[in-house]
Structure formats: structure tokens, C-alpha cells
Design an enzyme around this catalytic site. Structure first.
Site, short mmCIF file in Angstrom:
data_model
loop_
_atom_site.label_atom_id
_atom_site.label_comp_id
_atom_site.label_asym_id
_atom_site.label_seq_id
_atom_site.Cartn_x
_atom_site.Cartn_y
_atom_site.Cartn_z
N GLY A 188 45.45 49.75 38.35
CA GLY A 188 43.95 49.70 37.65
C GLY A 188 43.87 48.73 36.72
N GLY A 189 44.54 47.49 36.46
CA GLY A 189 44.27 46.42 35.67
C GLY A 189 43.05 45.86 35.77
N TRP A 238 52.57 48.91 37.82
CA TRP A 238 52.36 49.50 39.13
C TRP A 238 53.67 49.44 40.00
CZ3 TRP A 238 51.52 45.51 42.90
CH2 TRP A 238 51.24 44.36 42.50
N ASP A 299 46.38 35.89 35.99
CA ASP A 299 46.85 37.04 36.50
C ASP A 299 48.08 37.23 37.16
OD1 ASP A 299 46.59 39.56 37.85
OD2 ASP A 299 45.43 38.83 39.60
N TRP A 460 55.03 38.63 52.36
CA TRP A 460 54.73 39.82 51.41
C TRP A 460 55.94 40.68 51.74
CZ3 TRP A 460 51.36 39.89 47.78
CH2 TRP A 460 50.28 39.05 47.77
#
Length: 528
Positions: A188-189, A238, A299, A460
Site C-alpha cells: 500500500g505504499g 510487501w 520508487d 518478472w
């Protein structure tokens, strides 16, 4: 005895037994190499399979043994847990299934009812896995609950509310099970939450401690935030961390400060964002921290997996914790003190001239986000991200999936409103044909590259090294492949038909080595 009773008895006898995972099995995974009982394979987060049946000589004979199809449509980022013939997987949004590891047949399914007003802000509706301990299976949910399930039936044993989902809290990572407690982080950052890490009693769900990753008034580090900026400081937790049982210390990475790209309201170092925390597992008290990117404006979460091992550095044998960070630098720290021991870039980066003797970045001025856009490597997705690296204790090598991407970073107005995006900007990546991915093998003592296997596009997928001398990984184009761990030479691949955004695992079925990977909306299991 009637034929019906005989049939039922035989059917029950053929069913796999439910998981029974005492803490001793979590401690001594090397004594149970056929299982995969924690998110990263062991507490040290090696994501290494000690099985050696698969080798460079026979890996080309791998074949699909079974495929499990998902019901949902979101990304399948799960890392399965395998215990004595049962595989536990999570499915979007926050469901859990127990599968017969021999056939993929579903044994039970827990379906989480997600509130209709839930929003995932800055990430997809996904879940990366469960934890197991004794006779229970633990899962974090998108509506920010931690749930304990009966391993035999999937019935709910307890359900603990971790935080308020309505203001942006979610759980997407796998919990970590210790002797008598379950550790969970929070997402939730990008919604302006105040991050934390929690411990819950494994039997009852009672919260035992909470460590706030953004210090409040009176707490050490609070002075690194201005006025009320700490209340919306982000710094989420997370991705699953690692654990040293001898020191009884948890190692957990922390995400970016909020708002992400507009730092006007938060001058200072912004502790403990973009840091690695060493916490006492019994009390949640801070032992030490190391901040990789002070006052981050790009980020660059430090939520990558912290990996524990022993290494000879500067002529001295050290117990270390290493991280290939999202900011494109590889770090080796002393596990007991947090002392910086070694560091080097492992991917292209243009934001720092290097690291000083304490590991602090020597930043280059003028590369902050701007209204017109500022070009910087790596992109906000990082030189790597949440997907797992792997460490081979045999080769003393750290394998990391790399994303070679630059981006233009933009700054815009940031106004906090509960339950909405609180980012203050964004990015525009460079053209796709200028980006690529790779798996890189690094010297575990200093980060120097041993070899590279290039991929068509940034991946990923995590990687899995094995005692047989292999490294498994996946591509965004859907290829699952095996490399020679010593040279990086490609040895085998298969097209799965779906993009891979998950971590491979290794285990035994009837004494034979297998590997599994989630791809697209399916889970594939391979064996000879």
C-alpha cells in the site's frame, strides 16, 4: 466388507496426507530435500534445491507431468509450498488450493470473499504464496487479513484483521512461519499508508508485536520526517523476508517513501524507507538497519529478497546478508551488525558515482523527477524487483534476474486523500526495443559478474539453482528454461503459452526430482 466400503477405504488410502510441518522441519530443510516448505526454500532464502537428479546431461529430457488451470484472470505470481505429497498454492485474489502433487488434482479450496469496495492501488490483485507450520496453512489477503487454515480440510481456524483495506492496506506477499509465530508484511505504499511489519501467534492469531517502518513521535528516526509527513510515509513491507535462527533475527526489506516522486513534503532521510531491517524475532525490536537509497524519489523499493550465507571477505570468514537492490547495486552486509562489507553495480545505473566506504550512494545532482521528465537508469521497476534471486552454496554464486531499462521520471502535485493514489508523478519508459532482460551470475563476495544469459525483454520471473548444476528461470514471452549454473549456457526450454511472473520451486514426487513454475494462468510441473 462391502465393495463400497473397500472402494472408499482404497480411495482414502490413496489420498496424500495433510501437511505436518513442525518447526524443526523449517529449521532443517536440508534433512527434507524432497519438500519445499518456505517461500524461499529455507530461512536463508537461498531458493536452492539440494536435489541433484537433474543435471546438464539429462535436463533436455524434462517433460510436462501435469498442468493446473486457474479460475481467476489476474497474474499468477505464486511460489508453491510442497509437503509430503501435497502442494499448496494461492490463486487470485486471495484463495488457497491444496493439490495432489502427483496429479494436480485439487484436494480442497479456500475461497476468500473480497469486499466489493476494495482497491489495489499501485499493484495487481495477486498473491505470492502461503506459509505452513504444524497442521496449519497461513495466507495474507487483499483485504489485509491474516488467515489460518486447517491443512487437512482448508477450514478456517482463525482470521485476524491486520489493517484497514479501505485506506489502501493489502497483503500480497507470503507470510513467514517461525517457531510459534507468523510474520506478515503489508502493501500500500502508493496509497500513503504508514508501513509496518507484524508478528501473530501461530495458534490463536493474536498480534504479538508491530514494528512501524515509518517512526512516529518519540521513536528513533522520527526526526527524518517533517511535520506530519510520517503519517503518510509509505515504506511498505510487501515481500517475504529471511531469518537467522541462531541470532533469532528477521531480515526484511522496506519499500519506498510516499509520495513516490514528489518529495517536497518530506525532506530528510525518510527512515526506514528503502532499507533492510534486522529485527529481534521475539520482540520486534530493531537490531540494526541499512538504508540503500536515502530520501528515495525514484520508487526504488528495497523489498528484494535478503539472502543469508557465509563468505570470505577481505580474508575473513563472515556471516553475511546480501541483496541485489532495485537501485542497481549489489550489497553485502555483516549479518550481525549491518556493517557494509562490499558493493557494486550489477546493472546499468546513472544516478550515483558509486558507493562510499560505508555503502552510502554518491549521488549525481540534477537527476530528480521533474515536470518535463528526467532520464535515469534504472526505471522505477528497478534493475530487479520482487521476484527471487538464488544462491548456490556449492558454487558460492548469487544468481539474479535483471531488468535493463531506463525511464523518464516526472514530478507532479501530490495531495493525500485516503484510499487514493498518492504518488506525485510517474515515469515513461524508453522504447521497448531498447530494453532487455538477463540472468546474471555474481560473485557472492563482491558482486562481480561471472556470466550473463540475455533475454529478449525484461523478465518478472525469479530463478532456482540446483545441486545438479542448473539454474531455472522464465521469460515474459512464456519460455521456461534451464541454464548451466557454471557457464550460463542454455540447455533446455519449453514454451508455456503464458507470460511467466513467478518463482520456480523444486521437490520430489515418488523419489524423482521435479520443478514447478506458474505461467500465464496455469501451474506446470516438470519431471524426467
Amino acid at each position: 466388507m462391502s465393495r463400497l466400503r473397500i472402494s472408499m477405504t482404497l480411495a482414502l488410502a490413496a489420498m496424500p496426507l495433510a501437511a505436518q510441518v513442525p518447526y524443526d522441519h523449517l529449521l532443517k530443510t536440508g534433512q527434507h530435500p524432497g519438500n519445499w516448505v518456505t517461500y524461499s526454500g529455507n530461512y536463508s532464502a537461498h531458493r536452492f534445491s539440494p536435489l541433484a537428479e537433474l543435471t546438464p546431461a539429462n535436463v533436455a529430457n524434462l517433460r510436462v507431468k501435469w498442468v493446473y488451470q486457474l479460475g481467476g484472470g489476474s497474474a499468477f505470481e505464486n511460489s508453491p509450498i510442497v509437503v509430503d505429497g501435497v502442494m499448496y498454492v494461492t490463486e487470485s485474489p486471495s484463495d488457497v488450493s491444496a493439490l495432489d502433487v502427483r496429479t494436480g488434482r485439487r484436494l480442497w479450496h479456500y475461497q476468500r470473499v473480497i469486499p466489493k469496495d476494495l482497491k489495489t492501488i499501485g499493484f495487481g490483485r495477486t498473491n505470492r504464496g502461503v506459509a505452513v507450520l504444524d497442521d496449519m496453512v497461513y495466507v495474507g489477503t487483499l483485504d489485509a487479513h491474516l488467515v489460518a487454515l486447517d491443512a487437512k480440510s482448508g477450514a478456517v481456524r482463525w482470521d485476524a484483521e491486520v489493517a484497514d483495506y479501505k485506506v489502501g492496506h493489502c497483503i500480497t506477499g507470503a507470510p513467514l512461519a517461525l517457531k510459534d509465530r507468523i510474520i506478515t508484511g503489508i502493501s500500500g505504499g502508493e496509497a500513503g499508508i504508514r508501513g509496518f511489519l507484524d508478528a501473530y501467534d501461530a495458534k490463536t492469531g493474536k498480534r504479538l508485536w508491530r514494528f512501524w517502518t515509518v517512526p512516529g513521535p518519540g521513536e528513533p528516526g522520527h526526526e527524518t520526517w517533517t511535520e506530519d509527513s510520517w503519517k503518510t510515509g509509505g515504506a511498505p513491507t510487501w515481500v517475504t523476508g529471511s531469518y537467522d535462527p541462531d541470532l533469532n533475527v528477521l531480515y526484511w526489506g522496506v519499500g519506498n517513501p510516499g509520495p513516490d516522486w514528489n518529495d517536497d513534503s518530506r525532506p530528510g532521510l525518510n527512515l526506514y524507507s528503502c532499507s533492510l531491517l534486522a529485527l529481534d524475532a521475539g520482540t520486534g525490536k530493531l537490531r540494526w538497519y541499512f538504508q540503500f537509497t536515502p530520501h528515495d524519489t525514484h520508487d526504488w523499493d528495497a523489498t528484494e529478497i535478503p539472502v543469508l550465507y557465509e563468505a570470505t571477505i577481505r580474508g575473513e570468514q563472515r556471516k553475511v546478508v546480501a541483496m541485489a537492490n532495485r537501485n542497481a547495486f549489489f550489497y553485502v552486509l555483516d549479518r550481525g551488525t549491518g556493517e557494509f562489507l562490499a558493493g557494486a553495480p550489477y546493472a546499468k545505473q546513472t544516478w550515483a558515482r558509486g558507493l562510499d566506504d560505508s555503502g552510502r550512494p554518491l549521488t549525481i545532482p540534477g537527476l530528480e523527477p521533474s515536470e518535463t521528465g528526467t532520464l535515469v537508469w534504472p526505471s522505477l521497476q528497478g534493475a530487479t524487483n520482487w521476484f527471487s534471486p538464488s544462491y548456490s552454496p556449492i558454487l558460492k554464486t548469487f544468481f539474479v534476474p535483471v531488468r535493463e531499462m531506463g525511464a523518464y521520471y516526472f514530478k507532479s502535485e501530490a495531495k493525500y486523500e485516503p484510499g487514493t493514489l498518492f504518488a506525485g508523478g510517474g515515469e515513461r519508459t524508453r522504447p521497448a526495443d531498447e530494453n532487455y532482460g538477463a540472468v546474471r551470475a555474481l560473485d557472492a563476495t563482491n558482486g562481480k559478474m561471472k556470466w550473463e544469459f540475455r533475454l529478449q525483454s525484461p523478465s518478472w520471473s525469479g530463478v532456482l539453482a540446483t545441486a545438479g548444476g542448473l539454474v531455472f528461470g522464465g521469460s515474459a514471452e512464456g519460455n521456461f528454461y534451464a541454464l548451466d549454473a557454471q557457464t550460463g549456457k542454455p540447455l533446455w526450454d519449453i514454451q508455456t503459452g503464458g507470460a511467466i511472473a513467478a518463482n520456480p520451486v523444486g521437490f520430489l514426487i515418488d523419489g524423482k526430482q521435479h520443478v514447478a513454475i506458474a505461467a500465464g494462468h496455469s501451474l506446470f510441473v516438470f519431471g524426467l
